[in-house]
Each structure stands twice: as structure tokens, then as C-alpha cells.
Design a protein around this motif. Structure first.
Motif, PDB file in Angstrom:
ATOM      1  N   VAL A  17       0.831  -1.287  -0.061  1.00 15.39           N
ATOM      2  CA  VAL A  17      -0.095  -0.058   0.019  1.00 15.39           C
ATOM      3  C   VAL A  17       0.663   1.251  -0.084  1.00 15.39           C
ATOM      4  O   VAL A  17       0.597   2.123  -0.735  1.00 15.39           O
ATOM      5  CB  VAL A  17      -0.973  -0.077   1.184  1.00 15.39           C
ATOM      6  N   ILE A  18       1.678   1.363   0.815  1.00 12.28           N
ATOM      7  CA  ILE A  18       2.844   2.371   0.994  1.00 12.28           C
ATOM      8  C   ILE A  18       3.717   2.687  -0.441  1.00 12.28           C
ATOM      9  O   ILE A  18       3.760   3.803  -0.887  1.00 12.28           O
ATOM     10  CB  ILE A  18       3.915   2.184   2.077  1.00 12.28           C
ATOM     11  N   ARG A  19       3.906   1.326  -0.849  1.00 12.68           N
ATOM     12  CA  ARG A  19       4.641   1.467  -2.490  1.00 12.68           C
ATOM     13  C   ARG A  19       3.895   2.110  -3.349  1.00 12.68           C
ATOM     14  O   ARG A  19       4.239   2.902  -4.187  1.00 12.68           O
ATOM     15  CB  ARG A  19       4.863   0.014  -2.880  1.00 12.68           C
ATOM     16  N   ALA A  20       2.529   1.846  -3.362  1.00 16.63           N
ATOM     17  CA  ALA A  20       1.477   2.399  -4.418  1.00 16.63           C
ATOM     18  C   ALA A  20       1.694   3.909  -4.144  1.00 16.63           C
ATOM     19  O   ALA A  20       1.445   4.865  -5.047  1.00 16.63           O
ATOM     20  CB  ALA A  20       0.085   1.687  -4.268  1.00 16.63           C
ATOM     21  N   ALA A  50      10.062  10.747  -0.156  1.00 20.76           N
ATOM     22  CA  ALA A  50      11.249  10.205   0.263  1.00 20.76           C
ATOM     23  C   ALA A  50      10.899   9.324   1.777  1.00 20.76           C
ATOM     24  O   ALA A  50      11.545   8.329   2.106  1.00 20.76           O
ATOM     25  CB  ALA A  50      12.227  11.227   0.772  1.00 20.76           C
ATOM     26  N   HIS A  51       9.859   9.904   2.550  1.00 19.04           N
ATOM     27  CA  HIS A  51       9.504   9.195   3.768  1.00 19.04           C
ATOM     28  C   HIS A  51       9.066   7.997   3.435  1.00 19.04           C
ATOM     29  O   HIS A  51       9.061   7.028   4.239  1.00 19.04           O
ATOM     30  CB  HIS A  51       8.648  10.360   4.470  1.00 19.04           C
ATOM     31  N   MET A  52       8.029   7.879   2.587  1.00 13.44           N
ATOM     32  CA  MET A  52       7.480   6.602   2.313  1.00 13.44           C
ATOM     33  C   MET A  52       8.581   5.637   1.847  1.00 13.44           C
ATOM     34  O   MET A  52       8.342   4.208   2.069  1.00 13.44           O
ATOM     35  CB  MET A  52       6.481   6.830   0.985  1.00 13.44           C
ATOM     36  N   SER A  53       9.290   6.160   1.131  1.00  9.42           N
ATOM     37  CA  SER A  53      10.707   5.032   0.710  1.00  9.42           C
ATOM     38  C   SER A  53      11.154   4.510   1.936  1.00  9.42           C
ATOM     39  O   SER A  53      11.703   3.376   1.943  1.00  9.42           O
ATOM     40  CB  SER A  53      11.551   5.717  -0.173  1.00  9.42           C
ATOM     41  N   MET A  54      11.682   5.243   2.986  1.00 15.97           N
ATOM     42  CA  MET A  54      12.036   4.971   4.186  1.00 15.97           C
ATOM     43  C   MET A  54      11.314   4.048   4.807  1.00 15.97           C
ATOM     44  O   MET A  54      11.879   3.059   5.289  1.00 15.97           O
ATOM     45  CB  MET A  54      12.517   5.967   5.112  1.00 15.97           C
ATOM     46  N   THR A  55      10.018   4.205   4.993  1.00 14.91           N
ATOM     47  CA  THR A  55       9.125   3.597   5.694  1.00 14.91           C
ATOM     48  C   THR A  55       8.859   2.022   4.789  1.00 14.91           C
ATOM     49  O   THR A  55       8.991   0.983   5.557  1.00 14.91           O
ATOM     50  CB  THR A  55       7.677   4.257   5.718  1.00 14.91           C
ATOM     51  N   ARG A  56       9.037   2.101   3.660  1.00 11.32           N
ATOM     52  CA  ARG A  56       9.181   0.644   3.067  1.00 11.32           C
ATOM     53  C   ARG A  56      10.523  -0.338   3.243  1.00 11.32           C
ATOM     54  O   ARG A  56      10.165  -1.446   3.416  1.00 11.32           O
ATOM     55  CB  ARG A  56       8.923   0.870   1.574  1.00 11.32           C
TER      56      ARG A  56
END
Length: 251
Positions: A17-20, A50-56
């Protein structure tokens, strides 16, 4: 080990979901840039991406263990082509996740003086190899299904000709042989894919995903807009296979 795999499966759904959302931000940032949006708005979207990338990356900690377990299962497959493609693909995924974990540690400061560009390129190379093997597997399964479907269609063909069949044959006889063969193969391809949704979804998903490492490695640059669209499409397809497990290609 089984309990860890089950626990990890829950985090994978969140990661999808975060990737999407991440690739939606990539596509949005490209659209805003082309549309002449303010620099502040574009910066906000880039920071969110960038924040979503780190969360992933955080959610993918330990995914290498599951990839190794999948490789151990794949090595026992009876089909030699599937065994080779899936085993090596899972091993490349395991190495990709290891590099990704090291990169996360570097970005968070746990590993100082880490060459993040080198590790990022290394991770995308493993990701690319895994996707190439996945596409090879898809094409192989597609070829097997086409080979099975061809004789079945021939055996089901009516023996007594009707007027429409005669007209069709007359039309084909006036068409070059190569054009007729291509038309029949395309029709057979569409028939096979439409009757096998898991293979169709996996083929489309891997085809979309492969443009991401190709762009990041500079092998075939396509730009953030195209990468964002491909990443978003493949993420939605991945979520679809999680919501409806029967759509996931097996093994």
C-alpha cells in the motif's frame, strides 16, 4: 521460521500500500513539475515520497529470510525450468533485500560513511536480475499453455463446414501466409491470457516493474513520470493478488 514468515506477510501488505502511495507521489511530482506548480509544493511531494521510501525499507527488514525460504521450496519443483528460474530469482531477491537493509542502515546513520549510491545501484542490479528471471518464467508458462491450447482448438474445430467458415477460409487463402500465422498466434495468445488471469497479472506486473531498475541503473532511462506510472500500476496489481489470493501465480 514459519511464524516469522506469517508475521512478515502482514507487513508485506502494508508495504504494498505504501509502495503504491510512493509511486503515486512520484507521478504527482512529475505532473506538478510539468504543470508549473510552485517549488514549495513540489518539494513537499518529494519529501513525502522520500519518507514513504524509508518506511518501506523499514517494513522490508527481514524479507531476505522469506526469500531464502521461498528459494528452498522452489529448488524441489519437478519442472527444471521453473526450478531454475524461481530458485535463482528468489536468491536475487534475498540479495536485493540485504542490500536494501544495508542502505536503510546507512540512511538512518546506523552505518556511517556508507556509499549509498553504490549500495543502491547494487540493490537495483539484483532486483533487475530477479525480474528478468520472473519474466522468463512467465514466458515459459505462456509457451506451455499455448502449446496445449493449439491442439485442443484444432480437435474442437467443426468437421462440417458452414458458410461462415467457408467465407473465412476464402479470406485467409487470399491473405499472405505470414500474416495469417501472425493473426492466429495473436488470437491464440489473447485466448490463453484471458483464460489465465494469474499469468496475465504476473506478466503485466513484472513488465511494469522492470522499467524501474532499468531507469535507476541508467540502462534505459524513461523519466520519473513513466517510472511512477509503472510503479503505481504494478503496486495495484500486487495489492489485487493479496486481496484475491487466487490471482497470484503459483508456484
Amino acid at each position: 521460521m514459519d511464524s516469522w514468515v506469517r508475521f512478515n506477510a502482514q507487513s508485506q501488505a502494508k508495504e504494498r500500500v505504501i509502495r503504491a502511495a510512493q509511486y503515486a507521489c512520484t507521478l504527482l511530482g512529475y505532473t506538478l513539475q510539468k504543470g508549473g506548480a510552485t517549488a514549495e509544493l513540489h518539494k513537499t511531494v518529494s519529501q513525502l515520497e522520500a519518507h514513504m521510501s524509508m518506511t518501506r525499507k523499514l517494513l522490508r527488514l527481514g524479507n531476505s529470510v522469506e526469500a531464502l525460504e521461498a528459494a528452498k521450496r522452489a529448488i524441489h519443483l519437478s519442472d527444471s525450468v521453473l526450478r531454475l528460474c524461481l530458485t535463482i530469482s528468489h536468491l536475487n531477491k534475498a540479495m536485493y533485500f540485504v542490500c536494501d537493509n544495508v542502505l536503510w542502515a546507512g540512511k538512518t546513520g546506523l552505518i556511517s560513511k556508507l556509499d549509498q549510491h553504490k549500495w543502491s545501484q547494487r540493490s537495483f542490479r539484483y532486483y533487475l536480475f530477479a525480474l528478468i528471471l520472473n519474466l522468463t518464467r512467465d514466458v515459459y508458462e505462456l509457451r506451455l499453455l499455448i502449446e496445449c491450447e493449439g491442439p485442443n482448438r484444432a480437435s474442437k474445430a467443426p468437421h462440417s463446414p458452414n458458410p461462415s467458415t467457408i467465407l473465412s477460409e476464402d479470406h485467409l487463402s487470399s491473405t499472405p501466409a505470414t500474416s495469417v500465422w501472425i493473426r492466429r498466434q495473436l488470437h491464440l495468445l489473447v485466448t490463453v491470457l484471458s483464460s489465465n488471469p494469474p499469468l496475465l497479472l504476473d506478466l503485466v506486473k513484472n513488465s511494469c516493474d522492470i522499467f524501474i531498475p532499468l531507469d535507476r541503473l541508467g540502462i534505459y532511462p524513461t523519466g520519473p513520470g513513466f517510472v511512477g506510472a509503472c510503479g503505481l500500476a504494478s503496486s495495484v496489481l500486487s495489492i489485487l493478488t493479496m486481496v484475491h489470493p487466487w490471482l497470484k501465480l503459483k508456484p
